[in-house]
Write a protein that holds these residues in place. Structure first.
Motif, mmCIF file in Angstrom:
data_model
loop_
_atom_site.group_PDB
_atom_site.id
_atom_site.type_symbol
_atom_site.label_atom_id
_atom_site.label_comp_id
_atom_site.label_asym_id
_atom_site.label_seq_id
_atom_site.Cartn_x
_atom_site.Cartn_y
_atom_site.Cartn_z
ATOM 1 N N THR A 144 -35.950 -56.002 30.145
ATOM 2 C CA THR A 144 -36.852 -55.398 31.129
ATOM 3 C C THR A 144 -36.238 -55.375 32.528
ATOM 4 N N GLY A 145 -35.340 -56.306 32.793
ATOM 5 C CA GLY A 145 -34.685 -56.301 34.088
ATOM 6 C C GLY A 145 -33.889 -55.030 34.309
ATOM 7 N N ALA A 146 -33.311 -54.479 33.217
ATOM 8 C CA ALA A 146 -32.542 -53.242 33.317
ATOM 9 C C ALA A 146 -33.437 -52.088 33.761
ATOM 10 N N MET A 147 -34.727 -52.156 33.433
ATOM 11 C CA MET A 147 -35.647 -51.098 33.842
ATOM 12 C C MET A 147 -35.835 -51.115 35.358
ATOM 13 N N TYR A 148 -36.007 -52.302 35.924
ATOM 14 C CA TYR A 148 -36.142 -52.407 37.382
ATOM 15 C C TYR A 148 -34.838 -52.022 38.077
ATOM 16 N N ARG A 149 -33.723 -52.385 37.460
ATOM 17 C CA ARG A 149 -32.431 -52.015 38.023
ATOM 18 C C ARG A 149 -32.268 -50.491 38.034
ATOM 19 N N GLY B 197 -37.028 -61.058 30.324
ATOM 20 C CA GLY B 197 -37.468 -60.705 31.662
ATOM 21 C C GLY B 197 -38.110 -61.916 32.312
ATOM 22 N N ARG B 198 -38.460 -61.747 33.573
ATOM 23 C CA ARG B 198 -38.934 -62.897 34.342
ATOM 24 C C ARG B 198 -40.451 -63.082 34.312
ATOM 25 N N ASP B 199 -41.167 -62.181 33.663
ATOM 26 C CA ASP B 199 -42.618 -62.347 33.584
ATOM 27 C C ASP B 199 -43.152 -62.000 32.199
ATOM 28 N N ILE B 200 -42.285 -62.036 31.192
ATOM 29 C CA ILE B 200 -42.711 -61.597 29.858
ATOM 30 C C ILE B 200 -43.776 -62.521 29.270
ATOM 31 N N SER C 293 -46.707 -61.108 39.936
ATOM 32 C CA SER C 293 -45.981 -61.587 38.756
ATOM 33 C C SER C 293 -44.795 -62.479 39.101
ATOM 34 N N PRO C 294 -45.036 -63.587 39.778
ATOM 35 C CA PRO C 294 -43.917 -64.466 40.141
ATOM 36 C C PRO C 294 -43.255 -65.083 38.913
ATOM 37 N N LEU C 295 -41.986 -65.422 39.083
ATOM 38 C CA LEU C 295 -41.257 -66.109 38.028
ATOM 39 C C LEU C 295 -41.787 -67.535 37.891
ATOM 40 N N LYS C 296 -42.260 -67.867 36.695
ATOM 41 C CA LYS C 296 -42.709 -69.235 36.444
ATOM 42 C C LYS C 296 -42.696 -69.490 34.945
ATOM 43 N N VAL C 297 -42.759 -70.752 34.597
ATOM 44 C CA VAL C 297 -42.735 -71.126 33.183
ATOM 45 C C VAL C 297 -44.140 -71.028 32.612
ATOM 46 N N ALA C 298 -44.293 -70.268 31.532
ATOM 47 C CA ALA C 298 -45.595 -70.199 30.863
ATOM 48 C C ALA C 298 -45.927 -71.578 30.301
ATOM 49 N N PRO C 299 -47.203 -71.985 30.345
ATOM 50 C CA PRO C 299 -47.586 -73.320 29.868
ATOM 51 C C PRO C 299 -47.168 -73.612 28.428
ATOM 52 N N ASP C 300 -47.122 -72.572 27.598
ATOM 53 C CA ASP C 300 -46.780 -72.774 26.184
ATOM 54 C C ASP C 300 -45.352 -72.351 25.850
ATOM 55 N N ALA C 301 -44.527 -72.188 26.866
ATOM 56 C CA ALA C 301 -43.131 -71.812 26.620
ATOM 57 C C ALA C 301 -42.283 -73.037 26.317
#
Length: 205
Positions: A16-21, A106-109, A167-175
């Protein structure tokens, strides 16, 4: 790692980062200011972005290498902060993944795009480690002087992404959080594949 994992599992890989790029690249080509949210969002809405294996194209133009530069690093970070652009691209990402069988990076998947994903992996490594890898990545063209500059750029991007309102970069609770510093790629892939197998073939009883 995501690409190798997808190949190992026979899944589709979506970067998904390639899409923003690609949107950042196209905006610069068309002379659209990166802080003009309406214009950049209109561009994202009409753009035809194709992700095919490791190749990336936008409106028929192959930008696989063109989007892997320090300049586009900054452009991607800028457009990723725009709410309307994220709304457009997140909708597309959900469409890509709705049938399953996808490794999406990606950073918010895990927090925004697919909060109910079957398995969420948060891969991490020190900025220095990532800079070393970037320096050895032939897909990412140069323009920065040395690993220290690359590490500083990576750290600045992390700071921007973790502090943005949308959509900040953060760790999902169940990741599952995996620090890959010092780990060979194959070891990381094997670790994640083991987690996938636990999900798809859980032990009974």
């Amino acid at each position: 790692i995501a690409r190798t994992l997808a190949e190992s599992l026979g899944y589709r890989h979506i970067d998904t980062g390639a899409m923003y790029r690609a949107i950042g690249w196209k905006a610069k080509v068309e002379g659209i200011p990166l802080d003009d949210e309406r214009s950049v969002a209109d561009l994202a809405h009409r753009a035809d972005i194709v992700l095919d294996g490791g190749a990336v194209s936008i409106d028929g133009r192959d930008v696989t290498r063109a989007i892997r530069t320090p300049e586009i690093d900054k452009a991607a970070t800028a457009v990723a902060r725009l709410r309307r652009v994220r709304e457009v691209l997140v909708a597309r990402q959900r469409k890509f993944g709705e049938a399953g069988g996808v490794v999406m990076e990606g950073r918010d998947i895990g927090t925004v795009v697919f909060p109910n994903a079957d398995l969420k992996i948060y891969l991490d490594a020190s900025a220095e480690e990532r800079a070393r890898r970037r320096a050895g990545d032939t897909a990412h063209s140069g323009g920065q002087a040395g690993q220290e500059a690359v590490a500083a750029s990576i750290a600045a991007r992390d700071e921007s992404d973790t502090t943005r309102i949308i959509s900040p970069l953060k760790v999902a609770p169940d990741a599952v959080h995996i620090d890959t510093t010092g780990m060979p790629i194959q070891q990381v892939v094997d670790t994640v594949i083991a987690l996938v197998r636990q999900k798809t073939h859980p032990r009974s009883g």
